[in-house]
Structures are given as C-alpha cells and as structure tokens.
Design a protein around this motif. Structure first.
Motif, short mmCIF file in Angstrom:
data_model
loop_
_atom_site.label_atom_id
_atom_site.label_comp_id
_atom_site.label_asym_id
_atom_site.label_seq_id
_atom_site.Cartn_x
_atom_site.Cartn_y
_atom_site.Cartn_z
N SER A 17 0.94 -1.18 -0.03
CA SER A 17 -0.07 -0.03 -0.12
C SER A 17 0.73 1.28 0.01
CB SER A 17 -0.99 -0.04 1.24
OG SER A 17 -1.54 1.29 1.26
N SER A 18 0.17 2.31 -0.50
CA SER A 18 1.10 3.47 -0.32
C SER A 18 0.69 4.35 0.68
CB SER A 18 0.69 4.47 -1.79
OG SER A 18 -0.67 4.74 -1.83
N LEU A 19 -0.25 3.88 1.61
CA LEU A 19 -0.82 4.54 2.68
C LEU A 19 -0.01 4.41 3.89
CD1 LEU A 19 -4.57 3.89 2.34
CD2 LEU A 19 -3.36 6.08 1.57
N THR A 162 -6.57 -1.93 1.65
CA THR A 162 -6.64 -0.42 1.93
C THR A 162 -7.83 0.07 0.92
OG1 THR A 162 -5.05 -0.07 0.52
CG2 THR A 162 -4.72 -0.17 2.87
N GLU A 164 -7.42 1.20 -2.39
CA GLU A 164 -6.81 2.54 -2.76
C GLU A 164 -7.54 2.49 -4.27
OE1 GLU A 164 -2.56 2.63 -2.10
OE2 GLU A 164 -2.93 1.32 -0.48
N ASN A 165 -7.09 3.58 -5.07
CA ASN A 165 -7.47 3.68 -6.54
C ASN A 165 -8.77 3.87 -6.79
OD1 ASN A 165 -4.62 3.68 -7.44
ND2 ASN A 165 -4.68 1.46 -7.39
N PRO A 201 -3.23 -2.92 -1.45
CA PRO A 201 -4.09 -1.94 -2.14
C PRO A 201 -5.46 -2.29 -2.68
CG PRO A 201 -2.39 -2.05 -3.53
CD PRO A 201 -2.00 -3.00 -2.42
#
Length: 215
Positions: A17-19, A162, A164-165, A201
């Motif tokens: 994840s980028s979080l 998470t 995302e996107n 993600p």
C-alpha cells in the motif's frame, strides 16, 4: 492488549500500500466493535472454494483443475469446517458458507462471493467477523511450522486491504486493527506461526464488514 503491544514487531507487516500505517497507534486504539451475545457472530466463506492440496498416499481426490477439486471433504472447505468447529468450541456462533464461487468459472469469483456475503450479512446483522479462508500456494516452498508439542502445522498469513485507486473501503483501518491484534496474538503465543501480515491496496470484499480479513 498490553501483552500484544509489548510483543509488537515492525517486521510483522509487509505492505504494498502507498498509505502510511501506524501499527502501534492502531493497536492502541483497538478494534471499535464488539461481538454480540446471540446469533451468528462469525462468517467463514471461501472465494476460491475448490482449492485443494498436493495429494499424498491415500489422501487423494478427483481433480476439477490443477490442485482443485469439487470434493468439499478434500478442499479448503474442509479446513473451514475445522475452523468453524474450533471457534464453536470457544463459544462463538459460526456461519460457514460452503458454496462454490470459483466453479465452473474462476474469473468473477470475488464478485460472486461478495454478493453472497452481502446477502448473508443482511440476513444475519450480528455478524462482526468475516473470514475469507484460502489455501496457500507458494510454488513448492515449505511453510511448515512445528508446534511446541511436536505437532506440525502450516504457517498462517493474514491479508488485509486498504482499497486504493478509488475503491470504496471506509473501514479498512478497523479491519487492520483486528488483523494486527490477531497477528500479534499469534506471534505472542506461537512465535513463527504467522508469516508477516500482508497489506494490499486492493479490496477483496473487505469493505462489506469492518471485521473482515483473508486467511
């Protein structure tokens, strides 16, 4: 929870994840939900219901694909039966969905299992924990764990998401709180049983319940 916080290791989580995730902070907050006293509390299902294992000796099955079978006594569904029984012995009321979502078509399995989970949650509003139980597959790599009493077990991996996107997933932190607590409880009681928790993600239907995770 104090023991779990003391046992926390930053190496217990791998993330795609980028979080940013504050593991210790999430564990200190704790899961925001509680288990109701009556009615089904835990749902177990299998998005990839036909997943099976490498046959050994007399432990064989009629294959429906590569390491897949429609014999639910030889597939990951049988593992779900064992998990349901263990949780029921602990006093939980468990609903085990044994339907096939990856046969005859594999593609679209998450859409089909998601629709079923959504309906089961509507019919059983007391469910707080939703487990999508899979068979692991590591291309021949061994993930065997030796219990203190000498019994052998497979290692366990928890997968959390998470969303995302643009994927709708408002409760991913709540899912992760519960996942981290389980991860660290396993590490505290049986060091090495759990492989690092994996944070993806993607979503994998975990937006449907704030106590969802994939095993």
């Amino acid at each position: 929870r104090r023991e779990i916080l003391e046992a926390l290791s930053q190496g217990d989580l791998r993330s795609a994840s980028s979080l940013a995730v504050d593991q210790l902070g999430l564990l200190r907050e704790g899961w925001s939900y509680s288990i109701p006293a009556e009615g089904p509390q835990v749902l177990i299902f299998h998005t990839h219901s036909c997943e099976a294992y490498t046959p050994q000796g007399e432990d064989s099955y009629e294959a429906s694909g590569e390491f897949r079978t429609l014999e639910d006594s030889r597939s990951v569904i049988a593992v779900g039966d064992c998990l349901a029984s263990a949780l029921e012995e602990m006093g939980f009321e468990v609903l085990h969905d044994r339907a096939l979502y990856d046969y005859p078509a594999y593609n679209g399995a998450y859409d089909r299992s998601g629709a079923a989970v959504r309906q089961l949650l509507e019919e059983n509003p007391g469910i707080r924990v939703v487990i999508d139980l899979h068979r692991d597959s590591l291309g021949g790599r061994r993930t065997e764990y030796l219990l203190p009493d000498g019994r052998r077990s497979a290692q366990v991996m928890l997968l959390l998401t998470t969303g995302e996107n643009g994927l709708y997933h408002p409760s991913w932190r709540e899912n992760l709180k519960l996942g981290l607590e389980l991860q660290n409880r396993m590490e505290l009681d049986y060091p090495g049983l759990a492989r690092p928790l994996y944070l993806s993600p993607a979503r994998y239907n975990q937006h449907l319940c704030p106590g969802s995770f994939l095993v």
